[in-house]
Design an enzyme around this catalytic site. Structure first.
Site, PDB file in Angstrom:
ATOM      1  N   LYS A  13      55.670  39.765  48.999  1.00  0.00           N
ATOM      2  CA  LYS A  13      54.951  40.982  48.593  1.00  0.00           C
ATOM      3  C   LYS A  13      53.474  40.900  48.960  1.00  0.00           C
ATOM      4  CE  LYS A  13      55.704  40.688  44.216  1.00  0.00           C
ATOM      5  NZ  LYS A  13      56.243  39.316  44.250  1.00  0.00           N
ATOM      6  N   ARG A  84      55.425  44.627  35.867  1.00  0.00           N
ATOM      7  CA  ARG A  84      56.431  43.564  35.754  1.00  0.00           C
ATOM      8  C   ARG A  84      57.503  43.905  34.717  1.00  0.00           C
ATOM      9  NH1 ARG A  84      54.995  38.489  37.884  1.00  0.00           N
ATOM     10  NH2 ARG A  84      52.845  38.339  38.611  1.00  0.00           N
ATOM     11  N   ARG A 119      54.515  26.488  49.367  1.00  0.00           N
ATOM     12  CA  ARG A 119      53.368  27.388  49.441  1.00  0.00           C
ATOM     13  C   ARG A 119      52.057  26.656  49.143  1.00  0.00           C
ATOM     14  NH1 ARG A 119      53.758  32.922  46.133  1.00  0.00           N
ATOM     15  NH2 ARG A 119      53.768  31.507  44.328  1.00  0.00           N
ATOM     16  N   ARG A 152      49.499  25.889  43.547  1.00  0.00           N
ATOM     17  CA  ARG A 152      49.372  26.495  42.231  1.00  0.00           C
ATOM     18  C   ARG A 152      50.187  25.704  41.221  1.00  0.00           C
ATOM     19  NH1 ARG A 152      50.637  32.750  43.233  1.00  0.00           N
ATOM     20  NH2 ARG A 152      51.562  32.425  41.190  1.00  0.00           N
ATOM     21  N   ARG A 163      60.355  31.674  35.533  1.00  0.00           N
ATOM     22  CA  ARG A 163      59.814  32.946  36.024  1.00  0.00           C
ATOM     23  C   ARG A 163      60.922  33.833  36.604  1.00  0.00           C
ATOM     24  NH1 ARG A 163      55.384  31.316  40.194  1.00  0.00           N
ATOM     25  NH2 ARG A 163      54.902  33.528  40.214  1.00  0.00           N
TER      26      ARG A 163
END
Length: 213
Positions: A13, A84, A119, A152, A163
């Site tokens: 996204k 969300r 990532r 992160r 999540r």
């Protein structure tokens, strides 16, 4: 041109939000970037994010509403990963925040895990890299500033699974809400195959936006 990008973590996204923002010259509003900026200012938000939980609806809505009220959002905006929850979606509607397009990015769980664990982030800008799919010019360094990239704290398997579980529950409610809005001709709702190449996805999004309801 008011666009919402929905999708689980790691579905691309953020990458598409930046590209579409540049093409149409509308601001890309990332709740992730907004919240990460708050980490240094707010210990409560920092603790919530690092534990893998979602920040409360009240806090997020307050931050988003403040951002949307700025002058650069008058001609449109992109909301990356917001709303969300169904509460947030209805709160936006209650606040008369018009939405033109809702694009949902879909990707398999295995691909999401592979993307997330590899990532690397330049925290100040939100620029994202990947050790396999999108390597920086210099290993571990941001292409533009040369500053160090970071992992992160919420990019690990245990927090990711938490999540994804929360996202799956919220997705069903959001999907039903926006499909109903689509059926009422209030917006366009489209599903995007996030497994395709970046340029292919961008082209499809441009095609969706160019067509009338």
């Amino acid at each position: 041109m008011r666009i919402i990008l929905l999708g689980a973590p790691g579905t691309g996204k953020g990458t598409q939000a930046k590209l579409i923002s540049d093409i149409y010259q509308i601001p890309n509003i990332s709740t992730g970037i907004i919240l990460r900026k708050q980490i240094k200012k707010n210990k409560k938000i920092k603790k919530i994010i690092e534990s893998g939980k979602l920040v409360s609806d009240e806090i997020v809505i307050s931050l988003i509403k403040k951002r949307i009220s700025q002058i650069d959002c008058k001609t449109g905006f992109i909301l990356d990963g917001f709303p969300r929850t169904i509460f947030q979606a209805k709160a936006m509607q209650k606040e008369k925040i018009k939405v033109d397009y809702v694009l949902e990015f879909k990707l398999s769980i295995n691909q999401i895990i592979k993307r997330i664990t590899g990532r690397r982030i330049h925290l100040k800008s939100g620029r994202s890299y990947h050790i396999q799919f999108k390597k920086p010019i210099l290993e571990g360094k941001d292409d533009i500033t040369g500053e160090s990239l970071e992992i992160r704290k919420d990019d690990n398997i245990l927090i990711l699974k938490k999540r994804l579980k929360e996202y799956k529950f919220n997705r069903i409610l959001l999907m039903n809400f926006y499909i109903e809005e689509k059926n009422k001709k209030r917006l366009k709702y489209k599903v995007i195959d996030a497994n395709e190449k970046t340029e292919t996805i961008t082209s499809k999004i441009k095609d969706i936006i160019s067509k009338k309801y």
